[in-house]
Design a protein around this motif. Structure first.
Motif, PDB file in Angstrom:
ATOM      1  N   ASP A   1     -13.318   9.540  -3.057  1.00  0.00           N
ATOM      2  CA  ASP A   1     -11.892   9.233  -2.915  1.00  0.00           C
ATOM      3  C   ASP A   1     -11.236   9.359  -4.288  1.00  0.00           C
ATOM      4  OD1 ASP A   1      -9.408   8.423  -2.182  1.00  0.00           O
ATOM      5  OD2 ASP A   1      -9.989   6.436  -1.468  1.00  0.00           O
ATOM      6  N   ALA A   2     -10.844  10.579  -4.637  1.00  0.00           N
ATOM      7  CA  ALA A   2     -10.319  10.844  -5.971  1.00  0.00           C
ATOM      8  C   ALA A   2      -8.987  10.152  -6.228  1.00  0.00           C
ATOM      9  CB  ALA A   2     -10.165  12.359  -6.189  1.00  0.00           C
ATOM     10  N   GLU A   3      -8.249   9.817  -5.172  1.00  0.00           N
ATOM     11  CA  GLU A   3      -6.934   9.199  -5.341  1.00  0.00           C
ATOM     12  C   GLU A   3      -7.016   7.690  -5.528  1.00  0.00           C
ATOM     13  OE1 GLU A   3      -4.548  10.321  -2.060  1.00  0.00           O
ATOM     14  OE2 GLU A   3      -4.585  12.469  -2.517  1.00  0.00           O
ATOM     15  N   ALA A   4      -8.173   7.099  -5.342  1.00  0.00           N
ATOM     16  CA  ALA A   4      -8.311   5.649  -5.484  1.00  0.00           C
ATOM     17  C   ALA A   4      -8.272   5.259  -6.951  1.00  0.00           C
ATOM     18  CB  ALA A   4      -9.620   5.187  -4.855  1.00  0.00           C
ATOM     19  N   PRO A   5      -7.813   4.036  -7.262  1.00  0.00           N
ATOM     20  CA  PRO A   5      -7.871   3.551  -8.651  1.00  0.00           C
ATOM     21  C   PRO A   5      -9.309   3.555  -9.157  1.00  0.00           C
ATOM     22  CG  PRO A   5      -6.488   2.122  -7.300  1.00  0.00           C
ATOM     23  CD  PRO A   5      -7.161   3.075  -6.361  1.00  0.00           C
ATOM     24  N   GLU A   6      -9.454   3.687 -10.464  1.00  0.00           N
ATOM     25  CA  GLU A   6     -10.784   3.836 -11.046  1.00  0.00           C
ATOM     26  C   GLU A   6     -11.668   2.622 -10.786  1.00  0.00           C
ATOM     27  OE1 GLU A   6     -12.717   5.415 -15.259  1.00  0.00           O
ATOM     28  OE2 GLU A   6     -10.750   4.429 -15.255  1.00  0.00           O
ATOM     29  N   ASP A   7     -11.073   1.421 -10.711  1.00  0.00           N
ATOM     30  CA  ASP A   7     -11.871   0.220 -10.525  1.00  0.00           C
ATOM     31  C   ASP A   7     -11.916  -0.252  -9.073  1.00  0.00           C
ATOM     32  OD1 ASP A   7      -9.216  -0.429 -10.389  1.00  0.00           O
ATOM     33  OD2 ASP A   7      -9.379  -2.279 -11.565  1.00  0.00           O
ATOM     34  N   ALA A   8     -11.395   0.556  -8.138  1.00  0.00           N
ATOM     35  CA  ALA A   8     -11.403   0.162  -6.724  1.00  0.00           C
ATOM     36  C   ALA A   8     -12.822   0.258  -6.176  1.00  0.00           C
ATOM     37  CB  ALA A   8     -10.459   1.051  -5.925  1.00  0.00           C
ATOM     38  N   LYS A   9     -13.258  -0.800  -5.480  1.00  0.00           N
ATOM     39  CA  LYS A   9     -14.604  -0.856  -4.912  1.00  0.00           C
ATOM     40  C   LYS A   9     -14.513  -1.000  -3.400  1.00  0.00           C
ATOM     41  CE  LYS A   9     -15.906  -4.474  -7.285  1.00  0.00           C
ATOM     42  NZ  LYS A   9     -14.785  -4.714  -8.207  1.00  0.00           N
ATOM     43  N   VAL A  10     -15.548  -0.521  -2.732  1.00  0.00           N
ATOM     44  CA  VAL A  10     -15.655  -0.697  -1.282  1.00  0.00           C
ATOM     45  C   VAL A  10     -17.025  -1.274  -0.967  1.00  0.00           C
ATOM     46  CG1 VAL A  10     -14.055   1.137  -0.665  1.00  0.00           C
ATOM     47  CG2 VAL A  10     -16.460   1.678  -0.967  1.00  0.00           C
ATOM     48  N   ASN A  11     -17.066  -2.093   0.072  1.00  0.00           N
ATOM     49  CA  ASN A  11     -18.326  -2.626   0.571  1.00  0.00           C
ATOM     50  C   ASN A  11     -18.873  -1.643   1.599  1.00  0.00           C
ATOM     51  OD1 ASN A  11     -20.017  -4.315   2.580  1.00  0.00           O
ATOM     52  ND2 ASN A  11     -19.805  -5.655   0.797  1.00  0.00           N
ATOM     53  N   LEU A  12     -20.089  -1.159   1.385  1.00  0.00           N
ATOM     54  CA  LEU A  12     -20.633  -0.100   2.234  1.00  0.00           C
ATOM     55  C   LEU A  12     -20.790  -0.552   3.677  1.00  0.00           C
ATOM     56  CD1 LEU A  12     -23.303   1.544  -0.099  1.00  0.00           C
ATOM     57  CD2 LEU A  12     -20.875   2.040   0.136  1.00  0.00           C
ATOM     58  N   GLY A  13     -21.294  -1.764   3.888  1.00  0.00           N
ATOM     59  CA  GLY A  13     -21.455  -2.249   5.248  1.00  0.00           C
ATOM     60  C   GLY A  13     -20.124  -2.402   5.957  1.00  0.00           C
ATOM     61  N   LYS A  14     -19.122  -2.901   5.256  1.00  0.00           N
ATOM     62  CA  LYS A  14     -17.814  -3.097   5.884  1.00  0.00           C
ATOM     63  C   LYS A  14     -17.166  -1.773   6.235  1.00  0.00           C
ATOM     64  CE  LYS A  14     -13.312  -5.298   5.267  1.00  0.00           C
ATOM     65  NZ  LYS A  14     -12.435  -6.127   4.412  1.00  0.00           N
ATOM     66  N   VAL A  15     -17.252  -0.782   5.349  1.00  0.00           N
ATOM     67  CA  VAL A  15     -16.585   0.482   5.611  1.00  0.00           C
ATOM     68  C   VAL A  15     -17.264   1.230   6.760  1.00  0.00           C
ATOM     69  CG1 VAL A  15     -17.836   2.029   4.042  1.00  0.00           C
ATOM     70  CG2 VAL A  15     -15.410   2.363   4.409  1.00  0.00           C
ATOM     71  N   VAL A  16     -18.581   1.066   6.917  1.00  0.00           N
ATOM     72  CA  VAL A  16     -19.267   1.677   8.053  1.00  0.00           C
ATOM     73  C   VAL A  16     -18.838   1.006   9.352  1.00  0.00           C
ATOM     74  CG1 VAL A  16     -21.513   1.950   9.173  1.00  0.00           C
ATOM     75  CG2 VAL A  16     -21.241   2.553   6.773  1.00  0.00           C
ATOM     76  N   LEU A  17     -18.766  -0.320   9.361  1.00  0.00           N
ATOM     77  CA  LEU A  17     -18.327  -1.028  10.567  1.00  0.00           C
ATOM     78  C   LEU A  17     -16.906  -0.633  10.947  1.00  0.00           C
ATOM     79  CD1 LEU A  17     -19.728  -4.613   9.905  1.00  0.00           C
ATOM     80  CD2 LEU A  17     -20.455  -3.049  11.701  1.00  0.00           C
ATOM     81  N   GLU A  18     -16.018  -0.552   9.959  1.00  0.00           N
ATOM     82  CA  GLU A  18     -14.628  -0.189  10.247  1.00  0.00           C
ATOM     83  C   GLU A  18     -14.538   1.214  10.850  1.00  0.00           C
ATOM     84  OE1 GLU A  18     -12.823  -0.704   6.460  1.00  0.00           O
ATOM     85  OE2 GLU A  18     -12.241  -2.779   6.844  1.00  0.00           O
ATOM     86  N   CYS A  19     -15.389   2.109  10.393  1.00  0.00           N
ATOM     87  CA  CYS A  19     -15.371   3.467  10.926  1.00  0.00           C
ATOM     88  C   CYS A  19     -15.974   3.520  12.324  1.00  0.00           C
ATOM     89  CB  CYS A  19     -16.135   4.398   9.991  1.00  0.00           C
ATOM     90  SG  CYS A  19     -16.160   6.105  10.539  1.00  0.00           S
ATOM     91  N   VAL A  20     -17.103   2.854  12.514  1.00  0.00           N
ATOM     92  CA  VAL A  20     -17.792   2.893  13.802  1.00  0.00           C
ATOM     93  C   VAL A  20     -16.941   2.279  14.911  1.00  0.00           C
ATOM     94  CG1 VAL A  20     -19.744   1.905  15.065  1.00  0.00           C
ATOM     95  CG2 VAL A  20     -20.117   3.006  12.852  1.00  0.00           C
ATOM     96  N   PHE A  21     -16.235   1.190  14.600  1.00  0.00           N
ATOM     97  CA  PHE A  21     -15.433   0.499  15.613  1.00  0.00           C
ATOM     98  C   PHE A  21     -13.951   0.848  15.507  1.00  0.00           C
ATOM     99  CE2 PHE A  21     -19.253  -2.049  15.346  1.00  0.00           C
ATOM    100  CZ  PHE A  21     -19.517  -2.335  16.672  1.00  0.00           C
ATOM    101  N   ALA A  22     -13.636   2.002  14.897  1.00  0.00           N
ATOM    102  CA  ALA A  22     -12.238   2.369  14.686  1.00  0.00           C
ATOM    103  C   ALA A  22     -11.504   2.583  16.009  1.00  0.00           C
ATOM    104  CB  ALA A  22     -12.152   3.625  13.816  1.00  0.00           C
ATOM    105  N   LYS A  23     -12.156   3.229  16.974  1.00  0.00           N
ATOM    106  CA  LYS A  23     -11.457   3.467  18.238  1.00  0.00           C
ATOM    107  C   LYS A  23     -11.275   2.164  19.018  1.00  0.00           C
ATOM    108  CE  LYS A  23     -11.078   6.319  22.320  1.00  0.00           C
ATOM    109  NZ  LYS A  23     -11.669   7.336  23.211  1.00  0.00           N
ATOM    110  N   TRP A  24     -12.246   1.297  18.975  1.00  0.00           N
ATOM    111  CA  TRP A  24     -12.100  -0.018  19.628  1.00  0.00           C
ATOM    112  C   TRP A  24     -10.886  -0.746  19.070  1.00  0.00           C
ATOM    113  CZ3 TRP A  24     -13.723  -5.078  17.532  1.00  0.00           C
ATOM    114  CH2 TRP A  24     -13.606  -6.114  18.471  1.00  0.00           C
TER     115      TRP A  24
END
Length: 402
Positions: free
Chosen positions: A153-176
């Motif tokens: 994600d090149a547009e994100a701030p340099e110090d922006a972090k994501v939690n891997l487990g949370k981002v996978v859950l958000e993607c998997v259950f996105a349609k729900w």
């Protein structure tokens, strides 16, 4: 993602359930002891006639079953081998195979892919169904973080972090989540959508047919993986990630902890997100004074490059400017090239960062330095000094763990 499925699913999403009969009751039959053995043999041949051909006219091969897997050190990629001997690389954040190496030695390929990276374990993998399955369970699945830019994600701030487990859950259950939002909008009163959803209109609108617009993870590209849940009644439920209708209830069908993360945007963080380390001048470098603050705290995923830049900045504040000379075990593709030496330019002094007497590669994180270079339980100690171009500190030789 939460329990073992009862069906085997091919890569095209088709289910091929297999039923096995473990046994059956047989009604007692009277024994005719006076019967002729030849007659009994003829009756047996009539009951079980010989097939008309010994060879099949056609065959439909199935997808080779995965028989072995190994999670790599970055805790993002998984190496697999199928029953035909082919080795492949899978990316957990894309839910798909990303490389195929053919029939090679799996252990040798694992050594080639080894990186000196330390990441907490945040998922479990298995291949019991002949496919790669990834399971997420709280709070274990929220142990790992990564910088957004490191995920592409090149547009994100340099110090922006994501939690891997949370981002996978958000993607998997996105349609729900999208379907619940649509239903809330359709049935909303003047007070607006139910407050527990905490959603904004159009939040999940991305490209046509997609409900998760971000560049990662890429579960919505190509074959859609299946989601397997255990309902409140203990029964398995299986859906493709595109098969959610919004009629799945929480917590009867969807676990409450999933709803907290996906619907209510619960803040999750690793248990040990911060990392303490000490920054001191190297022995025999009297020209460099100690910094005003020598014990520091930073995210465990912070790269050594940031530590070196911080150290050079603080030295510059006290009128001791030093250039930062990057060193790498494996130079990243986006790393800046080293400047060409010039005979006319005035000599410039460069900062060198060491740990245990070894030059610290800039691509390593703090937690990786502690595991592979410091190798002690107490706080990591970094030393800084003016780099001697003729006798620089040696790079570490890191061997894959056995």
């Amino acid at each position: 993602w939460a329990s073992e499925p009862s069906t085997y699913t091919g890569s095209n999403g088709a289910s091929s359930a297999r039923t096995f009969s473990a046994g059956s009751r047989l009604r007692a039959q009277p024994c005719n002891c006076d019967s002729n053995p030849a007659d009994a043999s003829a009756q047996a041949r009539q009951a079980h006639p010989r097939p008309g051909t010994a060879q099949p006219l056609a065959s439909i091969p199935g997808i080779p079953a995965i028989v072995m897997h190994k999670v790599l050190s970055d805790r993002r990629h998984v190496l697999t081998r199928d029953d035909q001997g082919s080795v492949a690389l899978w990316d957990v954040l894309s839910g798909a195979q990303v490389e195929s190496y053919g029939k090679v030695d799996m252990d040798a390929q694992e050594l080639k892919l080894f990186e000196a990276r330390h990441c907490p374990s945040w998922f479990t993998a298995d291949h019991r169904l002949g496919q790669l399955a990834i399971s997420l369970e709280p709070p274990h699945c929220f142990n790992a973080e990564e910088y957004s830019q490191g995920l592409g994600d090149a547009e994100a701030p340099e110090d922006a972090k994501v939690n891997l487990g949370k981002v996978v859950l958000e993607c998997v259950f996105a349609k729900w989540k999208h379907q619940l939002l649509q239903q809330a909008q359709e049935g909303a009163t003047a007070q607006g959508p139910p407050p527990q959803l905490n959603l904004k209109a159009g939040e999940e609108q991305g490209v046509e047919g997609a409900f998760y617009p971000h560049a990662w993870p890429r579960f919505w590209h190509g074959v859609h993986p299946a989601v397997i849940l255990t309902t409140a009644g203990g029964h398995p439920m299986r859906l493709l990630i595109s098969g959610f209708t919004g009629m799945e209830l929480e917590p009867d069908d969807i676990p409450a902890w999933v709803g907290d993360v996906v619907l209510r945007n619960m803040v999750v963080a690793p248990k040990e997100a911060k990392f303490a380390f000490i920054l001191l001048p190297a022995e025999g470098s009297p020209s460099l004074p100690p910094l005003q603050q020598t014990k520091l705290n930073a995210p465990r995923i912070l790269q050594v490059r940031k530590v070196a830049i911080y150290c050079a900045s603080k030295l510059s504040d006290i009128a001791m400017p030093l250039d930062v000379h990057p060193v790498y075990l494996r130079r990243p593709a986006d790393a800046s090239p080293d400047p060409e030496p010039s005979s006319q330019a005035a000599p410039r002094y460069e900062l060198e960062l060491t740990c245990n007497g070894l030059a610290v590669p800039f691509e390593m994180s703090l937690s990786s330095v502690k595991k592979f270079i410091w190798c002690k339980s107490d706080d990591v100690v970094f030393h800084y000094r003016v780099r001697d171009a003729l006798h620089p500190a040696p790079l570490p030789k890191i061997e894959p763990p056995k």
